[in-house]
Motif scaffolding. Structure first.
Motif, PDB file in Angstrom:
ATOM      1  N   LYS A  36       0.857  -1.172   0.000  1.00 36.67           N
ATOM      2  CA  LYS A  36       0.000   0.000   0.000  1.00 36.67           C
ATOM      3  C   LYS A  36       0.891   1.219   0.000  1.00 36.67           C
ATOM      4  O   LYS A  36       1.949   1.224   0.616  1.00 36.67           O
ATOM      5  CB  LYS A  36      -0.915   0.008   1.218  1.00 36.67           C
ATOM      6  CG  LYS A  36      -1.945  -1.093   1.175  1.00 36.67           C
ATOM      7  CD  LYS A  36      -2.946  -0.920   2.273  1.00 36.67           C
ATOM      8  CE  LYS A  36      -4.035  -1.975   2.161  1.00 36.67           C
ATOM      9  NZ  LYS A  36      -5.087  -1.767   3.121  1.00 36.67           N
ATOM     10  N   ASN A  39      -0.086   6.951   1.009  1.00 33.93           N
ATOM     11  CA  ASN A  39      -1.350   7.668   1.160  1.00 33.93           C
ATOM     12  C   ASN A  39      -2.528   6.741   1.431  1.00 33.93           C
ATOM     13  O   ASN A  39      -3.671   7.171   1.343  1.00 33.93           O
ATOM     14  CB  ASN A  39      -1.638   8.489  -0.098  1.00 33.93           C
ATOM     15  CG  ASN A  39      -0.644   9.604  -0.286  1.00 33.93           C
ATOM     16  OD1 ASN A  39      -0.162  10.161   0.679  1.00 33.93           O
ATOM     17  ND2 ASN A  39      -0.330   9.907  -1.526  1.00 33.93           N
ATOM     18  N   ALA A  40      -2.295   5.487   1.738  1.00 35.18           N
ATOM     19  CA  ALA A  40      -3.374   4.534   1.969  1.00 35.18           C
ATOM     20  C   ALA A  40      -4.198   4.946   3.185  1.00 35.18           C
ATOM     21  O   ALA A  40      -3.656   5.275   4.236  1.00 35.18           O
ATOM     22  CB  ALA A  40      -2.808   3.135   2.167  1.00 35.18           C
ATOM     23  N   ILE A  41      -5.516   4.935   2.998  1.00 35.77           N
ATOM     24  CA  ILE A  41      -6.442   5.268   4.092  1.00 35.77           C
ATOM     25  C   ILE A  41      -7.755   4.545   3.822  1.00 35.77           C
ATOM     26  O   ILE A  41      -8.236   4.504   2.698  1.00 35.77           O
ATOM     27  CB  ILE A  41      -6.643   6.796   4.221  1.00 35.77           C
ATOM     28  CG1 ILE A  41      -7.509   7.129   5.443  1.00 35.77           C
ATOM     29  CG2 ILE A  41      -7.214   7.398   2.964  1.00 35.77           C
ATOM     30  CD1 ILE A  41      -7.537   8.620   5.769  1.00 35.77           C
ATOM     31  N   ALA A  46     -11.106   7.822   6.516  1.00 38.19           N
ATOM     32  CA  ALA A  46     -11.259   9.031   5.701  1.00 38.19           C
ATOM     33  C   ALA A  46     -12.471   9.838   6.150  1.00 38.19           C
ATOM     34  O   ALA A  46     -12.400  11.066   6.284  1.00 38.19           O
ATOM     35  CB  ALA A  46     -11.385   8.667   4.228  1.00 38.19           C
ATOM     36  N   SER A 103      -7.472   1.375  -1.935  1.00 39.80           N
ATOM     37  CA  SER A 103      -6.510   1.489  -0.835  1.00 39.80           C
ATOM     38  C   SER A 103      -6.471   2.913  -0.292  1.00 39.80           C
ATOM     39  O   SER A 103      -6.235   3.122   0.880  1.00 39.80           O
ATOM     40  CB  SER A 103      -5.117   1.058  -1.282  1.00 39.80           C
ATOM     41  OG  SER A 103      -4.636   1.906  -2.298  1.00 39.80           O
ATOM     42  N   ASN A 104      -6.721   3.913  -1.134  1.00 38.93           N
ATOM     43  CA  ASN A 104      -6.873   5.293  -0.687  1.00 38.93           C
ATOM     44  C   ASN A 104      -8.313   5.695  -0.964  1.00 38.93           C
ATOM     45  O   ASN A 104      -8.686   5.955  -2.112  1.00 38.93           O
ATOM     46  CB  ASN A 104      -5.903   6.231  -1.398  1.00 38.93           C
ATOM     47  CG  ASN A 104      -5.966   7.644  -0.864  1.00 38.93           C
ATOM     48  OD1 ASN A 104      -6.803   7.975  -0.033  1.00 38.93           O
ATOM     49  ND2 ASN A 104      -5.075   8.485  -1.335  1.00 38.93           N
TER      50      ASN A 104
END
Length: 159
Positions: A36, A39-41, A46, A103-104
């Motif tokens: 990932k 910036n993966a969130i 989020a 993933s983001n």
């Protein structure tokens, strides 16, 4: 003759070591982890980052237009129209486009002012597979409303 046999054996051992060593090093019992990016969130993280933990209400004032079936997940058109006034003290402050399984999750963030005259935004996003697309709208009074729709990705996409 002994020197020739020695050199043949040396070459054979070198060739075997060259072929076998990478195979042994790469062969692990652990399942491969999907990398990932930095910036993966996740979707929940989020939403929490955007709202600061405030409640988000579903609203029919948010009109989200996405295709039911996307033939190519790399370019999925998204339109958001918010039926809300754009007055000095009562306006759409931001429109956030989120996805539930990328993933983001944060796909697009658009900040608006009363000078925009309309709470509208259109773009194309990338989907890594079948998932929901969510339009999260922040109003100037600090409240949040949203709309979501599922999009089925048939081929392509990311991941």
């Amino acid at each position: 003759m002994k020197r020739r046999n020695f050199l043949k054996s040396l070459c054979a051992v070198s060739a075997l070591a060259t072929v076998a060593t990478p195979s042994l090093v790469m062969a692990k019992d652990e399942p491969k982890k999907v990398p990932k990016g930095k910036n993966a969130i996740t979707y929940d993280a989020a939403v929490n980052a955007i709202t600061g933990g405030k409640p988000v209400a579903d609203s029919d004032k948010v009109s989200l237009t996405v295709p039911e079936i996307a033939e190519n997940g790399a370019v999925v058109p998204v339109k958001v129209n918010v039926d809300h006034p754009m007055e000095e003290n009562n306006y759409v402050k931001a429109i956030h486009i989120l996805t539930t399984k990328n993933s983001n999750a944060r796909t697009a963030d658009v900040m608006l002012t009363p000078m925009n005259a309309k709470g509208y935004f259109a773009t194309r996003i990338k989907l890594g597979g079948t998932q929901d697309v969510v339009a999260l709208v922040e109003l100037s009074d600090g409240t949040f409303i949203k709309a979501s729709k599922p999009v089925k990705v048939t081929i392509g996409g990311c991941g």
